[in-house]
Design a protein around this motif. Structure first.
Motif, mmCIF file in Angstrom:
data_model
loop_
_atom_site.group_PDB
_atom_site.id
_atom_site.type_symbol
_atom_site.label_atom_id
_atom_site.label_comp_id
_atom_site.label_asym_id
_atom_site.label_seq_id
_atom_site.Cartn_x
_atom_site.Cartn_y
_atom_site.Cartn_z
ATOM 1 N N ILE A 101 63.849 7.409 -5.464
ATOM 2 C CA ILE A 101 64.032 6.560 -4.283
ATOM 3 C C ILE A 101 63.722 5.114 -4.652
ATOM 4 O O ILE A 101 62.667 4.818 -5.209
ATOM 5 N N LYS A 102 64.646 4.237 -4.369
ATOM 6 C CA LYS A 102 64.467 2.824 -4.692
ATOM 7 C C LYS A 102 63.597 2.163 -3.623
ATOM 8 O O LYS A 102 63.936 2.149 -2.444
ATOM 9 N N MET A 103 62.462 1.651 -4.027
ATOM 10 C CA MET A 103 61.539 1.013 -3.099
ATOM 11 C C MET A 103 61.910 -0.446 -2.880
ATOM 12 O O MET A 103 62.406 -1.114 -3.778
ATOM 13 N N THR A 104 61.628 -0.953 -1.674
ATOM 14 C CA THR A 104 61.818 -2.365 -1.376
ATOM 15 C C THR A 104 60.465 -3.062 -1.444
ATOM 16 O O THR A 104 59.415 -2.420 -1.564
ATOM 17 N N SER A 105 60.500 -4.376 -1.322
ATOM 18 C CA SER A 105 59.261 -5.146 -1.397
ATOM 19 C C SER A 105 58.297 -4.789 -0.268
ATOM 20 O O SER A 105 57.081 -4.970 -0.393
ATOM 21 N N ASP A 106 58.819 -4.256 0.853
ATOM 22 C CA ASP A 106 57.950 -3.858 1.967
ATOM 23 C C ASP A 106 56.959 -2.793 1.532
ATOM 24 O O ASP A 106 55.862 -2.686 2.092
ATOM 25 N N TYR A 107 57.353 -1.996 0.546
ATOM 26 C CA TYR A 107 56.487 -0.911 0.073
ATOM 27 C C TYR A 107 55.165 -1.458 -0.460
ATOM 28 O O TYR A 107 54.110 -0.825 -0.317
ATOM 29 N N LEU A 108 55.195 -2.644 -1.066
ATOM 30 C CA LEU A 108 53.986 -3.222 -1.644
ATOM 31 C C LEU A 108 52.923 -3.481 -0.583
ATOM 32 O O LEU A 108 51.722 -3.395 -0.855
ATOM 33 N N PHE A 109 53.357 -3.792 0.642
ATOM 34 C CA PHE A 109 52.405 -4.104 1.702
ATOM 35 C C PHE A 109 51.771 -2.853 2.298
ATOM 36 O O PHE A 109 50.922 -2.949 3.179
ATOM 37 N N SER A 110 52.199 -1.682 1.821
ATOM 38 C CA SER A 110 51.583 -0.431 2.264
ATOM 39 C C SER A 110 50.485 0.021 1.303
ATOM 40 O O SER A 110 49.770 0.982 1.587
ATOM 41 N N ILE A 111 50.356 -0.670 0.178
ATOM 42 C CA ILE A 111 49.331 -0.308 -0.815
ATOM 43 C C ILE A 111 48.048 -1.050 -0.450
ATOM 44 O O ILE A 111 47.787 -2.148 -0.931
ATOM 45 N N VAL A 112 47.267 -0.470 0.428
ATOM 46 C CA VAL A 112 46.049 -1.102 0.938
ATOM 47 C C VAL A 112 44.849 -0.583 0.149
ATOM 48 O O VAL A 112 44.764 0.599 -0.168
ATOM 49 N N LYS A 113 43.918 -1.487 -0.148
ATOM 50 C CA LYS A 113 42.711 -1.077 -0.870
ATOM 51 C C LYS A 113 41.828 -0.218 0.024
ATOM 52 O O LYS A 113 41.425 -0.634 1.106
ATOM 53 N N ASP A 114 41.537 0.995 -0.420
ATOM 54 C CA ASP A 114 40.633 1.883 0.298
ATOM 55 C C ASP A 114 39.194 1.364 0.153
ATOM 56 O O ASP A 114 38.823 0.887 -0.915
ATOM 57 N N ASN A 137 60.627 -10.437 -5.810
ATOM 58 C CA ASN A 137 60.203 -11.818 -5.957
ATOM 59 C C ASN A 137 58.708 -11.880 -6.253
ATOM 60 O O ASN A 137 57.907 -11.225 -5.590
ATOM 61 N N GLU A 138 58.320 -12.683 -7.233
ATOM 62 C CA GLU A 138 56.917 -12.722 -7.646
ATOM 63 C C GLU A 138 56.014 -13.276 -6.551
ATOM 64 O O GLU A 138 54.863 -12.858 -6.421
ATOM 65 N N ASP A 139 56.507 -14.194 -5.747
ATOM 66 C CA ASP A 139 55.695 -14.728 -4.652
ATOM 67 C C ASP A 139 55.351 -13.622 -3.654
ATOM 68 O O ASP A 139 54.239 -13.577 -3.114
ATOM 69 N N ILE A 140 56.318 -12.726 -3.415
ATOM 70 C CA ILE A 140 56.078 -11.604 -2.506
ATOM 71 C C ILE A 140 55.068 -10.641 -3.128
ATOM 72 O O ILE A 140 54.155 -10.147 -2.451
ATOM 73 N N GLU A 141 55.211 -10.380 -4.426
ATOM 74 C CA GLU A 141 54.274 -9.497 -5.118
ATOM 75 C C GLU A 141 52.855 -10.046 -5.038
ATOM 76 O O GLU A 141 51.904 -9.306 -4.737
ATOM 77 N N THR A 142 52.702 -11.329 -5.290
ATOM 78 C CA THR A 142 51.374 -11.957 -5.275
ATOM 79 C C THR A 142 50.773 -11.919 -3.875
ATOM 80 O O THR A 142 49.583 -11.640 -3.700
ATOM 81 N N ALA A 144 51.459 -9.780 -1.461
ATOM 82 C CA ALA A 144 51.125 -8.397 -1.116
ATOM 83 C C ALA A 144 49.824 -7.975 -1.790
ATOM 84 O O ALA A 144 48.968 -7.339 -1.176
ATOM 85 N N PHE A 145 49.669 -8.341 -3.052
ATOM 86 C CA PHE A 145 48.448 -7.993 -3.789
ATOM 87 C C PHE A 145 47.218 -8.607 -3.124
ATOM 88 O O PHE A 145 46.173 -7.959 -3.010
ATOM 89 N N ARG A 146 47.338 -9.829 -2.658
ATOM 90 C CA ARG A 146 46.211 -10.535 -2.040
ATOM 91 C C ARG A 146 45.946 -10.035 -0.623
ATOM 92 O O ARG A 146 44.806 -9.748 -0.253
ATOM 93 N N ASN A 147 46.999 -9.899 0.168
ATOM 94 C CA ASN A 147 46.832 -9.628 1.593
ATOM 95 C C ASN A 147 46.339 -8.226 1.899
ATOM 96 O O ASN A 147 45.831 -7.978 2.998
ATOM 97 N N GLU A 148 46.501 -7.289 0.962
ATOM 98 C CA GLU A 148 46.041 -5.925 1.227
ATOM 99 C C GLU A 148 44.610 -5.700 0.759
ATOM 100 O O GLU A 148 44.110 -4.572 0.766
ATOM 101 N N GLY A 162 43.002 -20.128 -4.157
ATOM 102 C CA GLY A 162 43.606 -20.578 -5.407
ATOM 103 C C GLY A 162 44.966 -21.206 -5.181
ATOM 104 O O GLY A 162 45.738 -20.772 -4.328
ATOM 105 N N GLU A 163 45.275 -22.196 -5.930
ATOM 106 C CA GLU A 163 46.540 -22.909 -5.772
ATOM 107 C C GLU A 163 47.610 -22.318 -6.684
ATOM 108 O O GLU A 163 47.470 -22.303 -7.908
ATOM 109 N N GLU A 164 48.673 -21.801 -6.061
ATOM 110 C CA GLU A 164 49.846 -21.301 -6.772
ATOM 111 C C GLU A 164 49.464 -20.327 -7.893
ATOM 112 O O GLU A 164 49.910 -20.459 -9.033
ATOM 113 N N LEU A 165 48.647 -19.353 -7.560
ATOM 114 C CA LEU A 165 48.287 -18.334 -8.544
ATOM 115 C C LEU A 165 49.475 -17.410 -8.782
ATOM 116 O O LEU A 165 50.109 -16.934 -7.844
ATOM 117 N N THR A 166 49.784 -17.143 -10.037
ATOM 118 C CA THR A 166 50.827 -16.178 -10.357
ATOM 119 C C THR A 166 50.254 -14.778 -10.221
ATOM 120 O O THR A 166 49.042 -14.588 -10.084
#
Length: 296
Positions: A101-114, A137-142, A144-148, A162-166
């Motif tokens: 199954i091909k995942m979309t970027s929305d899937y990243l926002f479901s990976i929440v830190k327990d 898109n890397e901005d979306i990845e970054t 999602a990683f931060r917001n969860e 942080g300013e413009e962290l990759t």
């Protein structure tokens, strides 16, 4: 290569000679129970030197099939395949149900830190999820990683300030926090260990000053417990499942430790000794300790 009777290939593909110096690669065979897209990518990578040779790509591909997949290939109508693109299409379509199954970027926002999950485990989970998405898109990845992350976690503050962290920089910062968390946990464990190995208390020190007897103190208990002045303690309370069920204390009338090793019984026995109720059991070869009062 010789012509195959009733082959799906056209005559153009059927009659070819391998390029000079061609060595047949070793392939992992596909038998029809895995993702066909993944097998095609693997085949493309293995045949990278011959991608422009459409005829050779068709002929060699058939050698990567086995079992059910090989049977399927021979069910294709005669001369129905004109190119490798066509072969790839019918192959993928046949085993479409096995496609991942091909995942979309929305899937990243479901990976929440327990809350029970460490930063290191969260990073691993996020990387596994991110690998399932192609071309995100890397901005979306970054983001999602931060917001969860929990907003109260110090890593969240560092990432959002942080300013413009990759994404790579975010991973590196997370690694530092993971090392910090592990160091704090290690210090906590060491502190608890030292607490468990604390220096002897006054109560512990008293063990060395108890009166010596000629018989085990468990036997003395059996002799004295029927006296009208004798006081038995109530059974021990607490989580009985955590007690050592192989040991029994007759003084507490409960599990967890032995009668001979019971500190409370030793203290009470010392009181009785000072009152002169245990003279017949005294070891006269040792000097009795100074009389002292013990509270139960």
């Amino acid at each position: 290569m010789t012509n195959i009777s009733m082959s799906p290939f056209t005559n153009k593909i059927e009659w070819i000679d391998p390029p000079r110096g061609f060595i047949m690669p070793h392939f992992i065979l596909y038998k029809g129970d895995e993702d066909p897209d993944r097998h095609l990518k693997y085949y493309h990578n293995t045949m990278i030197l011959y991608r422009n040779d459409d005829v050779l790509m068709c002929k060699i591909f058939t050698t990567t099939l086995k079992s059910e997949a090989q049977d399927w290939f021979h069910t294709l109508p005669s001369q129905s395949i004109q190119s490798f693109n066509e072969l790839s299409f019918v192959f993928t379509n046949e085993y479409l149900s096995n496609c991942s199954i091909k995942m979309t970027s929305d899937y990243l926002f479901s990976i929440v830190k327990d809350p029970r999950e460490t930063i290191r485990d969260y990073v691993k989970s996020f990387k596994v999820g991110n690998a399932k998405i192609v071309g995100c898109n890397e901005d979306i990845e970054t983001a999602a990683f931060r917001n969860e992350l929990p907003t109260e976690h110090p890593l969240f503050e560092k990432l959002i300030m942080g300013e413009e962290l990759t994404l790579a920089a975010s991973y590196a910062l997370a690694e530092k926090h993971a090392l910090w968390d592990e160091a704090k946990q290690s210090n906590k464990n060491e502190s608890e260990k030292k607490h468990m190995e604390r220096s002897p208390t006054k109560e512990d020190s008293a063990l060395e000053t108890f009166t010596k007897f000629t018989v085990p103190i468990g036997q003395i208990l059996r002799k004295l417990k029927n006296e009208r002045w004798f006081e038995l303690l109530p059974p021990m309370k607490g989580d009985l499942t955590r007690l050592d069920h192989t040991k029994y204390c007759a003084f507490h009338e409960g599990l967890g430790h032995t009668t001979n090793g019971c500190l409370k019984w030793k203290q009470y026995l010392e009181k009785l000794t000072n009152e002169g109720r245990c003279d017949e059991y005294l070891d006269r070869s040792t000097k009795r300790p100074t009389q002292a009062r013990y509270s139960l």
